[in-house]
Write a protein that holds these residues in place. Structure first.
Motif, PDB file in Angstrom:
ATOM      1  N   ARG A   1       0.844  -1.227   0.015  1.00 51.03           N
ATOM      2  CA  ARG A   1       0.210   0.082  -0.100  1.00 51.03           C
ATOM      3  C   ARG A   1       1.028   1.183   0.020  1.00 51.03           C
ATOM      4  O   ARG A   1       0.605   2.273  -0.755  1.00 51.03           O
ATOM      5  N   ALA A   2       2.081   1.214   0.787  1.00 49.07           N
ATOM      6  CA  ALA A   2       2.880   2.595   0.980  1.00 49.07           C
ATOM      7  C   ALA A   2       3.811   2.561  -0.364  1.00 49.07           C
ATOM      8  O   ALA A   2       4.221   3.778  -0.491  1.00 49.07           O
ATOM      9  N   GLY A   3       3.824   1.500  -0.925  1.00 52.11           N
ATOM     10  CA  GLY A   3       4.679   1.684  -2.049  1.00 52.11           C
ATOM     11  C   GLY A   3       6.348   1.416  -2.130  1.00 52.11           C
ATOM     12  O   GLY A   3       6.912   2.030  -3.057  1.00 52.11           O
ATOM     13  N   ASP A   4       6.426   1.070  -0.866  1.00 56.33           N
ATOM     14  CA  ASP A   4       8.003   1.013  -0.632  1.00 56.33           C
ATOM     15  C   ASP A   4       8.116  -0.210   0.422  1.00 56.33           C
ATOM     16  O   ASP A   4       7.317  -0.496   1.374  1.00 56.33           O
ATOM     17  N   VAL A   5       9.424  -0.709   0.442  1.00 56.03           N
ATOM     18  CA  VAL A   5       9.722  -1.583   1.549  1.00 56.03           C
ATOM     19  C   VAL A   5      10.969  -1.152   2.449  1.00 56.03           C
ATOM     20  O   VAL A   5      11.860  -0.506   1.742  1.00 56.03           O
ATOM     21  N   PRO A   6      10.765  -1.102   3.536  1.00 54.42           N
ATOM     22  CA  PRO A   6      12.119  -0.288   4.351  1.00 54.42           C
ATOM     23  C   PRO A   6      13.526  -1.281   3.794  1.00 54.42           C
ATOM     24  O   PRO A   6      13.313  -2.471   3.944  1.00 54.42           O
ATOM     25  N   PRO A   7      14.419  -0.526   3.945  1.00 54.38           N
ATOM     26  CA  PRO A   7      15.691  -0.867   3.543  1.00 54.38           C
ATOM     27  C   PRO A   7      16.374  -1.829   4.759  1.00 54.38           C
ATOM     28  O   PRO A   7      16.885  -2.804   4.098  1.00 54.38           O
ATOM     29  N   GLU A   8      15.668  -1.977   6.012  1.00 51.15           N
ATOM     30  CA  GLU A   8      16.205  -2.774   6.907  1.00 51.15           C
ATOM     31  C   GLU A   8      15.876  -4.193   6.475  1.00 51.15           C
ATOM     32  O   GLU A   8      16.316  -5.151   7.088  1.00 51.15           O
ATOM     33  N   VAL A   9      14.665  -4.387   5.744  1.00 52.22           N
ATOM     34  CA  VAL A   9      14.303  -5.590   5.393  1.00 52.22           C
ATOM     35  C   VAL A   9      15.236  -6.705   4.693  1.00 52.22           C
ATOM     36  O   VAL A   9      15.605  -7.746   4.673  1.00 52.22           O
ATOM     37  N   TYR A  10      15.811  -5.685   3.502  1.00 49.61           N
ATOM     38  CA  TYR A  10      17.014  -6.356   2.939  1.00 49.61           C
ATOM     39  C   TYR A  10      18.391  -6.667   3.781  1.00 49.61           C
ATOM     40  O   TYR A  10      18.901  -7.642   3.574  1.00 49.61           O
ATOM     41  N   ASP A  11      18.358  -5.947   4.961  1.00 56.07           N
ATOM     42  CA  ASP A  11      19.541  -5.996   5.492  1.00 56.07           C
ATOM     43  C   ASP A  11      19.274  -7.330   6.499  1.00 56.07           C
ATOM     44  O   ASP A  11      20.331  -8.009   6.681  1.00 56.07           O
ATOM     45  N   GLU A  12      18.083  -7.495   6.983  1.00 50.65           N
ATOM     46  CA  GLU A  12      17.829  -8.539   7.670  1.00 50.65           C
ATOM     47  C   GLU A  12      18.040  -9.858   6.825  1.00 50.65           C
ATOM     48  O   GLU A  12      18.513 -10.894   7.322  1.00 50.65           O
ATOM     49  N   PHE A  13      17.629  -9.835   5.486  1.00 53.51           N
ATOM     50  CA  PHE A  13      17.827 -10.910   4.793  1.00 53.51           C
ATOM     51  C   PHE A  13      19.152 -11.170   4.596  1.00 53.51           C
ATOM     52  O   PHE A  13      19.663 -12.530   4.762  1.00 53.51           O
ATOM     53  N   ALA A  14      19.997 -10.177   4.414  1.00 55.41           N
ATOM     54  CA  ALA A  14      21.593 -10.405   4.399  1.00 55.41           C
ATOM     55  C   ALA A  14      22.282 -11.015   5.511  1.00 55.41           C
ATOM     56  O   ALA A  14      22.775 -11.925   5.524  1.00 55.41           O
ATOM     57  N   ARG A  15      21.645 -10.471   6.673  1.00 52.21           N
ATOM     58  CA  ARG A  15      22.242 -11.186   7.889  1.00 52.21           C
ATOM     59  C   ARG A  15      21.966 -12.506   8.208  1.00 52.21           C
ATOM     60  O   ARG A  15      22.654 -13.346   8.607  1.00 52.21           O
ATOM     61  N   ALA A  16      20.901 -12.853   7.837  1.00 50.18           N
ATOM     62  CA  ALA A  16      20.387 -14.366   7.695  1.00 50.18           C
ATOM     63  C   ALA A  16      20.971 -15.287   6.711  1.00 50.18           C
ATOM     64  O   ALA A  16      20.474 -16.304   6.329  1.00 50.18           O
ATOM     65  N   ASN A  17      21.492 -14.707   5.609  1.00 46.54           N
ATOM     66  CA  ASN A  17      22.173 -15.379   4.281  1.00 46.54           C
ATOM     67  C   ASN A  17      20.876 -15.860   3.568  1.00 46.54           C
ATOM     68  O   ASN A  17      21.124 -16.817   2.802  1.00 46.54           O
TER      69      ASN A  17
END
Length: 436
Positions: free
Chosen positions: A49-65
């Protein structure tokens, strides 16, 4: 007996026997579901709805490999261990096969809307493989650690205003400076997913005046903050949160060391990633079709009209049945392709499965259209046309059907490509047989 809403899960997750999935796959599926529900799926509608995904989501994916499973198998074990990645969840990186990748792609798509998953994974999935497969050691050493660990972001930039599925028509130029130390890049790229957030693009450019595919090369082009690069988000009717970007390149200076592979081989390099791209698209699209159809099935069991639940009407059951048959048939075919690609050499799979993965990608979009628009939206009635309340998911999914049928190779092009490839393979085989 199953307590799962019909069509909500792939057959193997509804306790039906399958020879394709091992205990490792089952553990991986549970890990993926738990991780995605916590870090993406539970908030996907809000972000869409907001048209954006917070950048920290990408960071969380990266931390968890959990960015790594976007790569084709076999995973780049040497490189992953070099950056300290030994396993992903319960699976050692050496043990990953294409079924693990397929499970990842399917579980990621369970939110129904394509934007949030694409916002996190698309650039990584399609931008890195050409570097892994074709870049020289020095370029890999310079760029891969940051990309694999998620410290930098990347996208793939092929499509242009006048060159979409017709890749050979790319006109963005990369001309060497007189001292031979840099390329000067001029042109534009359009509809580039994740571009707005990317530090680099794996970009298709024209490095010679040779016509068509012969003049194409692949170049790693710096984006964010780089002189001569301007980017703006594009408003699209669906997948608005995936960061669709228009990129303009005005005398952008790129070191010649950023050339991936050799000049003039760009088309070959890009084509070898198409199986992975189109197969992962098909898996995600069919999972979204599954979400739509099972949501519609559930709705018809509780929504009453003319004194009885909708599912009591033969015409409703008929519509569910037609969509369900096409969904499960296409899903079984894609499972077969996943198995085949995991058992074949890359060279053999590129040749023999190229047309078939293109055909599967096209068919998955057709099935999505049937499940979302021709079934779920019609059965939801006015609710399925309203972007709030119980029909919001279906209404949003309906806007995204075109986004499954066009990107990654538009449907008509894929259908034609499939037959041309199959015909070419047949001719080649007949010619070889005649020499025996």
């Amino acid at each position: 007996m199953s307590t799962v809403i019909p069509f909500a899960e792939p057959p193997w997750l509804d306790n039906l026997p399958s020879p394709l999935y091992t205990e490792s796959h089952k553990k991986w599926q549970k890990h993926c579901r738990a991780f995605f529900e916590k870090n993406l799926l539970n908030n996907a509608m809000e972000w869409d709805r907001a048209g954006d995904v917070p950048p920290e989501v990408y960071d969380e994916f990266a931390r968890a490999n959990m960015l790594i499973p976007n790569l084709p198998t076999p995973l780049p074990v040497k490189w992953l261990k070099k950056v300290g990645i030994e396993s992903i969840g319960p699976v050692k990186i050496e043990d990953f096969d294409y079924n693990h990748i397929a499970i990842y792609c399917s579980e990621l798509a369970r939110c129904g809307v394509a934007g949030p998953p694409s916002a996190v994974t698309a650039g990584f999935r399609y931008g890195i493989p050409p570097i892994l497969h074709y870049a020289n050691q020095a370029l890999q050493e310079r760029i891969l650690p940051d990309l694999l660990l998620g410290r930098k972001r990347i996208c793939i930039a092929i499509t242009e205003p006048d060159a979409g599925s017709d890749v050979a028509n790319v006109s963005t130029t990369a001309v060497k400076t007189k001292d031979g130390r840099h390329y000067i890049v001029n042109g534009s790229k359009k509809w580039i997913t994740n571009g707005i957030w990317s530090d680099f693009a794996t970009m298709c450019v024209r490095t010679s005046k040779a016509p068509g595919a012969a003049g194409l090369s692949v170049l790693l082009v710096p984006l964010r903050g780089h002189q001569g690069v301007s980017m703006r988000r594009m408003k699209v009717s669906g997948q608005a949160s995936s960061g669709t970007t228009f990129i303009e390149l005005d005398d952008v200076k790129v070191p010649v060391e950023n050339l991936i592979g050799t000049e003039g081989q760009g088309m070959k390099y890009l084509m070898t990633n198409f199986n992975h791209e189109r197969l992962t698209i098909a898996i995600g699209v069919l999972t979204r079709a599954r979400v739509a159809l099972s949501t519609a099935f559930e709705y018809t069991m509780k929504r009453e009209a003319f004194g009885a639940p909708l599912i009591q009407q033969p015409v409703v059951r008929h519509r569910l049945a037609k969509a369900g048959a096409d969904l499960e048939a296409c899903w079984a075919w894609v499972e077969t392709l996943v198995h085949q690609i995991s058992k074949m050499s890359k060279q053999d799979a590129d040749v023999r499965l190229g047309g078939l993965t293109g055909l599967a990608k096209a068919k998955s979009g057709i099935v999505l259209n049937q499940c979302v628009i021709e079934t779920a939206q019609l059965l939801f009635g006015g609710n399925g046309f309203t972007e709030s309340g119980q029909g919001e998911l279906i209404a949003r999914m309906a806007r995204e059907v075109a986004g499954a049928r066009i990107p990654g190779g538009s449907e008509d092009v894929m259908l034609d490509l499939a037959i041309r490839q199959l015909y070419k393979n047949y001719q080649r085989a007949m010619k070889q047989n005649s020499k025996l």
